[in-house]
Write a protein that holds these residues in place. Structure first.
Motif: not given
Length: 411
Positions: A50-53, A109-114, A246-247
Motif C-alpha cells: 500500500a505504501a508503494d502504491l 503496476g503498484a495496484e496490481a502488486r497490492l 496479479k503479478r
C-alpha cells in the motif's frame, strides 16, 4: 469400539491430572488468528505494498537552486551590505514533467502488486489454517497413542506380576515369565516414546496459537466418517493463483513502463537573476532540458522487464498445473482415507478385540499357551494403533479437501 469409548472416558481425567485445559478446534483457530506470526508478516507485506502504491502516484518534487556568480577577490566585492555587493545571484526553480504515461503505469503496476499481496494474505491464511488443523489432529493422535501405550504397559505389568506368582506356584515355566517381562519392557519403552511424541505435538500447536505447550490438550473427537460430495470451487478463485495472475499484470505493466523510458522527460525551469556587476539589474528567464540518448536507449531495462514478464507468466502456468495436481491428490487421499477408515471401523477392530478377549479368557483357563496370548495382544494393539492413525489420516485428508474450497478473501 470398547477401546475408543475407554479412551474418551479417560481423556478428561488425564487432562485434569496434568493440569491441561481442554481445547476445541474452534478455540484453537481463534487463538491462531490472534497469534499467527505468518499472517502478521503477510499483513505487513500488504502494508508495504500500500505504501508503494502511494509512492508510485507521486509527482516528482521540484528542484530549487541558488547560485552566486562573478565573485572576484582581485577587483573587490564593493562596499555596503550584502545586497550591494558586486555579484550576480540567480534563483532557479525546475520541475520535471514525465512523459509517456510513466506515472499512470507506475500506479497501475503498484495496484496490481497490492492486490497480489492481499491474495497472498488470503493464501497464507488458507495454508496456515491447514497447518493448524494438522497440528491439532497430530496432538489428538498423540494423546490417543499415549493412552493406548499406557494401557498396554499397565496390562503387561499386571501380567508380569501375575506371572511371578504363577511361577512360584509352578503354573508357568521361567521362560514364560521372561517373555512377559520382555514384553513389559517393550511396552514401557513405547509408552515413553509416545510421551515424547505428545510433547512434540504440543510444541507444534503451541507455536501456532501462542499458548504454553504443557497446557495443550485436544478435546474435540475425530470427525465423523461420512460420504463426501467432493464438489470443488473453480481453481481460478484460489488466492495463490489470483496472486500469481496479479503479478503477471504487474510485470506486464513494468514492461510497458520500461518501454516508456524512451519517451524523454522534460524539465521546465524559471529563473530570477539579481546582477550588481555594473548597474543593479533584475532579470527573469525560463528554460527547459531533455536527456540525450547518447550512449543507450534503456535497452537493458527493457530486456530485463521483458524477461520478468515471461518469468511471471511461466510462474503462473506452473502454479496452475500444481494446483490441479493438488486438488486431484487431495481427492484421491480423502477417498483412500475413507476406505481405510471403513475397513477398520467396519469390523476389523471389533474382531481384533474379540480375539484378544477370547485369548485372555482361554489363557486364564489354561487352554492357550503364552505365545498365542502375546500374539493376540500384539495384534490387538497393532490394530488399535492403526485405527487411531486411520482416524487421524481421515481427519487430515478431510481438512485438506476442505482447504481446497476455502477461498475466502480477507478485507
Amino acid at each position: 469400539m470398547r477401546s475408543l469409548l475407554l479412551s474418551l472416558l479417560l481423556f478428561p481425567a488425564l487432562a485434569m491430572a496434568q493440569n491441561e485445559a481442554p481445547l476445541s478446534l474452534d478455540q484453537a483457530e481463534k487463538l491462531w488468528q490472534a497469534h499467527s506470526r505468518e499472517i502478521s508478516l503477510a499483513r505487513t507485506a500488504v502494508g508495504g505494498a500500500a505504501a508503494d502504491l502511494k509512492t508510485a502516484g507521486q509527482i516528482p518534487n521540484p528542484d530549487v537552486s541558488l547560485n552566486t556568480l562573478s565573485i572576484s577577490p582581485w577587483s573587490g566585492y564593493g562596499s555596503g551590505g550584502w545586497k550591494d555587493k558586486k555579484m550576480d545571484t540567480q534563483l532557479r526553480l525546475d520541475q520535471t514533467i514525465e512523459r509517456g504515461g510513466k506515472r499512470e503505469l507506475r500506479v497501475k503496476g503498484a495496484e496490481a502488486r497490492l492486490e497480489a499481496a492481499r491474495f497472498d494474505l488470503d493464501d497464507t491464511a488458507r495454508q496456515q489454517r491447514g497447518a493448524l488443523r494438522y497440528a491439532y489432529y497430530n496432538l489428538r493422535l498423540a494423546q490417543e497413542k499415549l493412552l493406548l501405550a499406557k494401557e498396554t504397559a499397565e496390562l503387561y505389568g499386571k501380567s508380569s506380576d501375575a506371572g511371578r506368582l504363577r511361577l512360584k506356584a509352578g503354573d508357568i515355566a521361567p521362560i514364560d515369565l521372561s517373555r512377559l517381562q520382555i514384553d513389559k519392557s517393550r511396552a514401557d519403552s513405547e509408552a515413553r516414546q509416545a510421551q515424547a511424541e505428545l510433547e512434540q505435538a504440543q510444541l507444534e500447536l503451541a507455536y501456532l496459537i501462542g499458548r504454553d505447550p504443557e497446557t495443550l490438550y485436544a478435546a474435540d473427537p475425530w470427525p465423523a466418517l461420512e460420504e463426501q460430495a467432493l464438489t470443488q470451487t473453480p481453481l481460478d478463485q484460489r488466492p495463490d493463483l489470483e496472486a500469481a495472475r496479479k503479478r503477471v499484470a504487474a510485470a506486464e505493466t513494468d514492461r510497458d513502463l520500461a518501454r516508456a523510458l524512451k519517451k524523454r522527460n522534460v524539465t521546465l525551469g524559471v529563473q530570477y537573476e539579481h546582477n550588481l556587476q555594473n548597474a543593479p539589474t533584475n532579470s527573469y528567464g525560463i528554460g527547459f532540458s531533455v536527456p540525450l540518448f547518447a550512449w543507450h536507449e534503456y535497452e537493458g531495462e527493457i530486456a530485463r522487464a521483458e524477461a520478468d514478464y515471461d518469468n511471471a507468466r511461466q510462474q503462473f502456468e506452473r502454479q496452475q498445473a500444481q494446483a490441479t495436481g493438488q486438488v486431484a491428490q487431495a481427492r484421491s487421499t480423502l477417498l483412500s482415507a475413507q476406505a481405510r477408515y471403513k475397513r477398520l471401523e467396519g469390523g476389523l477392530l471389533a474382531d481384533a478385540e474379540r480375539v484378544a478377549k477370547a485369548a485372555e479368557f482361554a489363557y486364564s483357563k489354561g487352554a492357550m499357551g503364552l505365545m498365542d496370548l502375546l500374539d493376540a495382544r500384539r495384534t490387538l494393539r497393532q490394530i488399535q494403533m492403526e485405527a487411531a492413525s486411520a482416524r487421524a489420516d481421515y481427519a487430515k485428508a478431510l481438512s485438506d479437501w476442505q482447504i481446497q474450497a476455502e477461498f475466502r478473501k480477507n478485507k
